[in-house]
Design a protein around this motif. Structure first.
Motif, short mmCIF file in Angstrom:
data_model
loop_
_atom_site.label_atom_id
_atom_site.label_comp_id
_atom_site.label_asym_id
_atom_site.label_seq_id
_atom_site.Cartn_x
_atom_site.Cartn_y
_atom_site.Cartn_z
N THR A 40 21.51 5.25 13.14
CA THR A 40 21.55 4.03 13.94
C THR A 40 21.11 4.29 15.38
O THR A 40 20.93 3.35 16.15
N ASP A 41 20.96 5.56 15.73
CA ASP A 41 20.47 5.91 17.06
C ASP A 41 19.72 7.22 16.98
O ASP A 41 19.67 7.87 15.92
N LEU A 42 19.11 7.63 18.09
CA LEU A 42 18.41 8.91 18.16
C LEU A 42 18.44 9.39 19.60
O LEU A 42 18.83 8.67 20.52
N TYR A 43 18.03 10.65 19.79
CA TYR A 43 17.97 11.25 21.12
C TYR A 43 16.53 11.66 21.40
O TYR A 43 15.86 12.25 20.55
N TYR A 44 16.05 11.34 22.59
CA TYR A 44 14.69 11.72 22.96
C TYR A 44 14.70 12.35 24.35
O TYR A 44 15.68 12.24 25.09
N VAL A 45 13.60 13.03 24.68
CA VAL A 45 13.48 13.68 25.99
C VAL A 45 12.30 13.07 26.75
O VAL A 45 11.32 12.63 26.16
N LEU A 46 12.43 13.06 28.06
CA LEU A 46 11.40 12.52 28.94
C LEU A 46 11.25 13.47 30.12
O LEU A 46 12.23 13.91 30.72
N ASN A 100 8.32 14.84 33.50
CA ASN A 100 7.06 14.70 34.23
C ASN A 100 6.89 15.89 35.15
O ASN A 100 7.63 16.87 35.05
N PHE A 101 5.93 15.84 36.05
CA PHE A 101 5.61 17.02 36.85
C PHE A 101 6.72 17.42 37.81
O PHE A 101 6.84 18.59 38.18
N THR A 102 7.55 16.47 38.23
CA THR A 102 8.60 16.79 39.21
C THR A 102 10.00 16.62 38.64
O THR A 102 10.97 16.73 39.37
N SER A 103 10.10 16.37 37.33
CA SER A 103 11.41 16.22 36.70
C SER A 103 11.42 16.93 35.36
O SER A 103 10.65 16.59 34.46
N PRO A 104 12.30 17.93 35.19
CA PRO A 104 12.40 18.62 33.90
C PRO A 104 12.91 17.68 32.81
O PRO A 104 13.33 16.55 33.08
N ALA A 105 12.87 18.16 31.58
CA ALA A 105 13.25 17.35 30.43
C ALA A 105 14.64 16.76 30.60
O ALA A 105 15.62 17.48 30.80
N THR A 106 14.72 15.43 30.53
CA THR A 106 15.97 14.69 30.59
C THR A 106 16.20 14.04 29.24
O THR A 106 15.27 13.48 28.65
N VAL A 107 17.43 14.11 28.73
CA VAL A 107 17.74 13.64 27.39
C VAL A 107 18.37 12.24 27.46
O VAL A 107 19.29 12.00 28.25
N TYR A 108 17.86 11.35 26.62
CA TYR A 108 18.39 9.98 26.53
C TYR A 108 18.80 9.68 25.09
O TYR A 108 18.22 10.20 24.14
N ASN A 109 19.80 8.81 24.97
CA ASN A 109 20.23 8.29 23.67
C ASN A 109 19.64 6.89 23.51
O ASN A 109 19.74 6.06 24.42
N TYR A 110 19.03 6.63 22.34
CA TYR A 110 18.38 5.34 22.10
C TYR A 110 19.03 4.64 20.92
O TYR A 110 19.16 5.21 19.83
N ASP A 111 19.48 3.40 21.16
CA ASP A 111 20.10 2.58 20.12
C ASP A 111 19.00 1.83 19.38
O ASP A 111 18.30 0.99 19.95
N LEU A 112 18.86 2.12 18.08
CA LEU A 112 17.78 1.54 17.29
C LEU A 112 17.94 0.04 17.07
O LEU A 112 16.95 -0.66 16.82
N PHE A 149 20.20 5.20 27.00
CA PHE A 149 21.34 5.63 27.82
C PHE A 149 21.12 7.09 28.21
O PHE A 149 20.78 7.92 27.37
N LEU A 150 21.32 7.39 29.49
CA LEU A 150 21.20 8.77 29.95
C LEU A 150 22.24 9.63 29.25
O LEU A 150 23.44 9.30 29.25
N TYR A 151 21.80 10.74 28.66
CA TYR A 151 22.72 11.67 28.00
C TYR A 151 22.91 12.94 28.83
O TYR A 151 24.02 13.30 29.17
N LYS A 152 21.81 13.62 29.15
CA LYS A 152 21.91 14.84 29.97
C LYS A 152 20.71 14.91 30.92
O LYS A 152 19.56 14.83 30.48
N ALA A 153 21.00 15.07 32.20
CA ALA A 153 19.96 15.26 33.22
C ALA A 153 20.13 16.62 33.86
O ALA A 153 21.25 16.99 34.23
N PRO A 154 19.07 17.40 34.00
CA PRO A 154 19.19 18.74 34.58
C PRO A 154 19.41 18.69 36.09
O PRO A 154 18.96 17.76 36.77
N GLN A 155 20.11 19.67 36.61
CA GLN A 155 20.30 19.84 38.05
C GLN A 155 19.36 20.94 38.51
O GLN A 155 19.47 22.09 38.05
N VAL A 156 18.43 20.61 39.40
CA VAL A 156 17.38 21.56 39.77
C VAL A 156 17.56 22.05 41.20
O VAL A 156 18.28 21.44 42.00
#
Length: 712
Positions: free
Chosen positions: A403-409, A411-423, A429-436
């Protein structure tokens, strides 16, 4: 080479050569290059005689080659250690690399699995948790597979019921992998062990009792250089030895083909996806219960990638009749042709379609940036996924019952951030964002379009500090690939931040040869049109200079593998245009590349010297064969590795030797040869940082750029 004393042949003179890129810098005392004997080998290609004086360097098992490698590394490391800020660059890169990295979650059985790296671990660790909101536990740590982090996971797959995990482990960066199986209930390894596998992992049968894989016969000699032929498909039943595995498919008439199995999830059908190279496929099929394979979709003019198989309907993503790709289906009981499910988008490239929770998630590229759409299986659009930011998104696959999935996003100035997507709702929804360890707000990414030699508009990303001055005095790192349908999209690289912090510019050009704008974009950069790729790259450099982003004295060009060919070709065609050239693991001898390991698979992209027409255009741009004696070439740092069995290191050896022999100027020509490493995949974090530190120290020094410590 017999009878020559290696100690004498490769001894370094006590005298040193003084090199400096600018008079206001301290001097570097470069050791003399090793004496590299020039042999008498000459090949005749359709009446054209071509000398190959460094043919002896192709023998990676010889004492002479080993001595040459050692001597070249000694020259290179002596040069690099004299750069005063090399250690400071390594220290800052280590800080930028040192942040927690988490991948997306995928559910198998009762657990969610994900990769995590606490910052500087050589290999990311596989964790699992029963609750995504709870902290996970270590399930498989690849760092425990070797003492130095040089064994990496090349592939992993779970059985349908989630009880077993099969992983493919690669040592020292080799393409050869060993498949092992873990029982997820106990975390223990089973007795199953599969060897001599290349470009394949375990593809589980729906009943979870065994898996398919593709393997070659054990090589009789030259494990890392001999040509690989006759890839065969096998079925392995859990609990048995490899010698008892059932041969599923072989093609004795075509030794130079890849063959991989793909079973339907419902257990009714078995497919073999065959290819003769890096593009163009053929799909064969039969009932899973047995029988002969028949051709379902004939090769090899188009690409066909299976997506799903439901009710005897095979869904495939293809560029057959659609340069930008489409999703189509075919009836396996009465295959009368492909029918559109998601028609071609005339403007944007379809890059992926993944099943998820009874839907189809389609990812597109719009000017090399991700757009994602959710469809029903009948092709009706449900919604566009509202991505939280511009960049590259991935991971939109899930089980049929999800019923949902997790994806990553990223770009050049932001490392992979994980989101939860409700199908069902389409919300992210933000799941995990890296601290750089830097301030992203200091930097900006532009996308520009410049004009290539033939008038084609080519896109390029430019990353820099917001306070950049367009005065032509900024060091610039221009990267590209340009081939094999590979798309370069925004992604995070700590080295880019290091360069931008110092007032430099990091650029990525989307050259023809990729497929950012569809199959025609790819075809316009392959075979007899390969020169378009080099023209696109040269035009990118000229644009950056014309617009005062940088100057020829400050510009470095870089690329790896096919991108190494790109850099080598552009270096010999326009040596006046750049200060630094950085060809990594490059295909540099275009007349002999197809004779090693799986080089034959690139013939569909390049052509080969065994065809008279193709020889003619390959010979004109082959980097090794267009080096001219007495020309002043830019400062060059060639990088390769001793276990690269994709693009064998002989390419880099011969190119470096030829450049050193021909160099008419004062700029250094160096080669850095990594040990216990391969083409790049799975390289330990420590080795990545060391190589990046050496590369950027070399770039800064040879562009007269002073490194300034970053204020914390």
């Amino acid at each position: 080479m017999n009878g020559i004393r290696l100690a004498t042949l490769f001894a370094l003179s006590a005298a040193a050569l003084t090199t400096s890129c600018k008079s206001n810098q301290m001097k570097i005392e470069r050791l003399p290059y090793p004496e590299t004997p020039r042999g008498e080998v000459v090949d005749n290609y359709f009446g054209t005689e071509v000398a190959d004086p460094y043919r002896w360097l192709e023998d990676d098992n010889s004492e002479a080659t080993a001595a040459w490698v050692e001597a070249e590394n000694a020259v290179t490391q002596d040069y690099l250690r004299q750069i005063p800020y090399r250690d400071a660059i390594r220290e800052r890169l280590t800080e930028l690399w040192n942040y927690p990295k988490q991948g997306s979650l995928s559910r198998h059985g009762d657990y969610y699995y994900y990769f995590y790296n606490d910052g500087l671990q050589n290999q990311s660790v596989l964790y699992r948790t029963g609750d995504p909101a709870a902290e996970g536990e270590v399930f498989l740590d690849p760092n425990s597979l070797s003492d130095d982090g040089t064994v990496a996971l090349a592939d992993l797959s779970f059985s349908e019921d989630g009880r077993y995990l099969a992983y493919a482990a690669a040592a020292s960066g080799s393409d050869w992998v060993e498949i092992r199986v873990m029982d997820t209930r106990t975390g223990e390894l089973t007795q199953d062990r599969i060897n001599w596998v290349k470009f394949s992992g375990a593809i589980w049968a729906p009943d979870s009792e065994g898996f398919y894989y593709s393997a070659y016969d054990a090589p009789e000699k030259g494990v890392f250089s001999s040509q690989n032929q006759f890839q065969k498909v096998y079925y392995h039943k859990l609990g048995t030895k490899q010698e008892a595995d059932r041969l599923v498919y072989r093609d004795d008439a075509h030794p130079l083909r890849y063959n991989n199995a793909w079973p339907s999830e419902d257990g009714r059908w078995l497919f073999v996806i065959a290819s003769e190279g890096t593009s163009g496929t053929e799909i064969l099929y039969r009932p899973a219960s047995g029988g002969r394979f028949s051709v379902l979709l004939a090769g090899f003019a188009h690409d066909y990638a299976p997506v799903d198989c439901i009710n005897d309907q095979l869904y495939v993503m293809t560029n057959d009749g659609a340069s930008n790709y489409r999703l189509a289906r075919i009836d396996l009981n009465a295959p009368a042709g492909l029918q559109d499910v998601i028609a071609e988008n005339a403007e944007n490239l379809l890059t992926d379609v993944s099943p998820a929770g009874g839907y189809l998630m389609a990812t597109y590229l719009e000017d090399a940036q991700s757009k994602v759409y959710q469809y029903n299986y009948d092709g009706t659009l449900v919604r566009e996924v509202e991505l939280p930011a511009i960049g590259t998104a991935g991971g939109f696959g899930a089980k049929r019952e999800a019923t949902d999935l997790y994806y990553v996003l990223s770009n050049f100035t932001s490392p992979a951030t994980v989101y939860n997507y409700d199908l069902e709702t389409g919300r992210s929804f933000l799941y995990k964002a890296p601290q750089v360890n830097f301030d992203p707000d200091r930097f900006v990414t532009e996308q520009v379009f410049y004009t290539s030699k033939d008038g084609t508009q080519v896109p390029m990303f430019i990353v820099h500090r917001k306070d950049l001055k367009l005065d032509g005095k900024n060091p610039c790192y221009l990267y590209a690939y340009g081939g094999f349908q590979i798309n370069l999209t925004p992604g995070f690289n700590p080295s880019a931040i290091l360069l931008a912090e110092q007032g430099g510019i990091y650029c990525v050009a989307n050259l023809r040869g990729g497929s950012e704008y569809g199959e025609q974009w790819h075809r316009d950069g392959m075979l007899d049109k390969k020169q378009n790729v080099f023209d696109d790259f040269i035009a990118a450099a000229e644009y950056l200079i014309e617009k005062k982003y940088t100057s020829s004295e400050k510009l470095a060009i870089a690329g790896g593998s096919n991108g190494g060919l790109l850099v080598g070709a552009c270096e010999v065609q326009r040596p006046d245009l750049y200060a630094v050239c950085l060809p990594a693991v490059g295909v540099l001898d275009m007349l002999r590349y197809h004779k090693f390991t799986i080089g034959w698979g690139w013939a569909v992209e390049y052509g080969t010297s065994e065809n008279e027409e193709q020889f003619d255009y390959i010979y004109k741009y082959s980097p090794l064969h267009n080096i001219r004696e007495g020309v002043s070439y830019p400062a060059t740092l060639v990088t390769t590795a001793d276990h690269d069995d994709r693009v064998v290191p002989a390419h880099s050896f011969k190119f470096a030797a030829a450049l050193q022999h021909a160099q008419g100027g004062d700029a250094p020509i160096l080669i850095r040869i990594e040990s216990k490493a391969g083409h790049g995949a799975g390289k330990p974090t420590s080795k990545r940082i060391d190589e990046a530190a050496d590369t950027y120290a070399f770039l800064f020094w040879n562009t007269d750029t002073k490194y300034k410590p970053v204020r914390k």
